[in-house]
Design an enzyme around this catalytic site. Structure first.
Site, PDB file in Angstrom:
ATOM      1  NE  ARG A  31       0.986   2.657   2.978  1.00 44.54           N
ATOM      2  CZ  ARG A  31       0.142   2.268   2.017  1.00 44.54           C
ATOM      3  NH1 ARG A  31      -0.537   3.169   1.334  1.00 44.54           N
ATOM      4  NH2 ARG A  31      -0.010   1.004   1.750  1.00 44.54           N
ATOM      5  NE  ARG A  86      -3.464  -1.677  -1.354  1.00 47.84           N
ATOM      6  CZ  ARG A  86      -2.467  -2.174  -0.614  1.00 47.84           C
ATOM      7  NH1 ARG A  86      -1.983  -3.364  -0.867  1.00 47.84           N
ATOM      8  NH2 ARG A  86      -1.935  -1.469   0.336  1.00 47.84           N
ATOM      9  CE  LYS A 114       3.332  -6.383   3.709  1.00 50.61           C
ATOM     10  NZ  LYS A 114       3.544  -5.278   2.752  1.00 50.61           N
ATOM     11  NE  ARG A 123      -4.818   0.976   3.249  1.00 53.17           N
ATOM     12  CZ  ARG A 123      -3.785   0.139   3.377  1.00 53.17           C
ATOM     13  NH1 ARG A 123      -3.910  -1.136   3.037  1.00 53.17           N
ATOM     14  NH2 ARG A 123      -2.641   0.570   3.815  1.00 53.17           N
ATOM     15  NE  ARG A 175       4.712  -1.808   7.797  1.00 56.77           N
ATOM     16  CZ  ARG A 175       3.479  -2.137   7.446  1.00 56.77           C
ATOM     17  NH1 ARG A 175       3.036  -3.351   7.643  1.00 56.77           N
ATOM     18  NH2 ARG A 175       2.708  -1.255   6.876  1.00 56.77           N
TER      19      ARG A 175
HETATM   20  P1  ADP Z   1       0.765  -1.665   3.615  1.00 54.53           P
HETATM   21  O1  ADP Z   1       1.583  -2.898   3.816  1.00 54.53           O
HETATM   22  O2  ADP Z   1      -0.018  -1.698   2.368  1.00 54.53           O
HETATM   23  O3  ADP Z   1       1.508  -0.394   3.826  1.00 54.53           O
HETATM   24  P2  ADP Z   1      -0.711  -2.210   6.070  1.00 54.53           P
HETATM   25  O4  ADP Z   1      -2.152  -2.459   5.955  1.00 54.53           O
HETATM   26  O5  ADP Z   1       0.190  -3.334   6.397  1.00 54.53           O
HETATM   27  O6  ADP Z   1      -0.350  -1.519   4.696  1.00 54.53           O
HETATM   28  O7  ADP Z   1      -0.453  -1.055   7.139  1.00 54.53           O
HETATM   29  C1  ADP Z   1      -1.134   0.178   7.125  1.00 54.53           C
HETATM   30  C2  ADP Z   1      -0.593   1.090   8.214  1.00 54.53           C
HETATM   31  O8  ADP Z   1      -0.777   0.488   9.504  1.00 54.53           O
HETATM   32  C3  ADP Z   1       0.896   1.355   8.139  1.00 54.53           C
HETATM   33  O9  ADP Z   1       1.200   2.423   7.255  1.00 54.53           O
HETATM   34  C4  ADP Z   1       1.210   1.691   9.600  1.00 54.53           C
HETATM   35  O10 ADP Z   1       0.797   3.007   9.932  1.00 54.53           O
HETATM   36  C5  ADP Z   1       0.328   0.737  10.363  1.00 54.53           C
HETATM   37  N1  ADP Z   1       1.002  -0.566  10.666  1.00 54.53           N
HETATM   38  C6  ADP Z   1       0.633  -1.792  10.214  1.00 54.53           C
HETATM   39  N2  ADP Z   1       1.447  -2.755  10.689  1.00 54.53           N
HETATM   40  C7  ADP Z   1       2.370  -2.112  11.466  1.00 54.53           C
HETATM   41  C8  ADP Z   1       3.487  -2.556  12.234  1.00 54.53           C
HETATM   42  N3  ADP Z   1       3.842  -3.851  12.306  1.00 54.53           N
HETATM   43  N4  ADP Z   1       4.210  -1.614  12.883  1.00 54.53           N
HETATM   44  C9  ADP Z   1       3.877  -0.308  12.849  1.00 54.53           C
HETATM   45  N5  ADP Z   1       2.843   0.175  12.142  1.00 54.53           N
HETATM   46  C10 ADP Z   1       2.077  -0.713  11.461  1.00 54.53           C
END
Ligand code: ADP
Ligand code: ZN
Length: 214
Positions: A173, A127, A13, A162, A88
């Site tokens: 996740r 990554r 994404k 990370r 999400r």
């Molecule tokens: P990825 O898509 O690679 O899992 P992100 O960078 O989008 O990673 O998100 C990292 C973390 O940030 C998630 O595991 C969550 O804890 C938090 N997070 C990000 N966006 C949201 C969201 N829309 N709602 C709830 N938690 C979020």
């Protein structure tokens, strides 16, 4: 363009969003990047989000909706935006719908980037991310390493794994994605906004989006 990018962690994404910004100046809005920036800065938001993120759990919907309500009304969103990592959960999607109606914005589509699970697992473990919260460039130790090992090409900061990219946090996740986020595919299909792109290359995803936008 005004798009939502859906897909499992590691689906690409963020990479796709960065490429799309170059097409028409739409801004990438990554809730993950915003939250990591807040954790680094040690702000109130960061303190609340930190433990959830480390464990690979979702941050509570109220916190996310607070961030996004402000962010979507900033002037740079007028050109368009690419929502990366938001919504999400179904409640986030429902609240986003109400918010967008209130501020008079309509979405072009929700793009589901569909990538096989073994590809996802491989990508997440390889990554690496620039630790500078203003940059957060993404690399891959196998397919896209920085020119100098461990150093970001763009800003010179350290490129690191990370904290939520340990094996345990990754599997959490992915489970969280299946339980809480995958239902959004059906939600946006019902809204008549969904396109699914079955692709492992970001160029193929970009081309499918361009074709759909016309
Ligand atoms: P990825 O898509 O690679 O899992 P992100 O960078 O989008 O990673 O998100 C990292 C973390 O940030 C998630 O595991 C969550 O804890 C938090 N997070 C990000 N966006 C949201 C969201 N829309 N709602 C709830 N938690 C979020
Ligand atoms: Zn950088």
């Amino acid at each position: 363009m005004k798009l939502i990018l859906l897909g499992a962690p590691g689906a690409g994404k963020g990479t796709v969003a960065k490429l799309l910004t170059e097409i028409d100046g739409s801004v990438q809005i990554s809730t993950g990047d915003i939250l990591r920036g807040a954790v680094q800065a040690g702000s109130e938001l960061g303190k609340k989000a930190d433990a959830f993120m480390k464990a690979g759990d979702l941050v509570p919907d109220e916190l996310i909706m607070g961030i996004m309500e402000e962010r979507l009304q900033e002037p740079d969103c007028e050109k368009g935006f690419l929502l990366d990592g938001f919504p999400r959960t179904i409640p986030q999607a429902e609240q986003l719908k109400v918010l967008l109606e209130r501020i008079g914005i309509s979405l072009d589509m929700a793009v589901n980037i569909d990538v096989a699970r073994d590809v996802i697992l491989d990508r997440l473990t390889t990554r690496r991310t620039c630790e500078n919260s203003k940059c957060q460039a993404i690399y891959n130790v196998k397919s896209n390493p920085p020119k100098v090992e461990g150093i970001c090409d763009k800003c010179g900061s350290a490129v690191v794994q990370r904290e939520d990219e340990t094996e345990e946090a990754i599997s959490n996740r992915l489970a969280t994605y299946n339980e809480k986020t995958a239902p959004l595919i059906g939600y946006y299909d019902n809204e008549g906004l969904l396109i699914t792109v079955d692709a492992t290359s970001s160029d193929a995803v970009i081309n499918a989006i361009k074709a759909k936008l016309g």
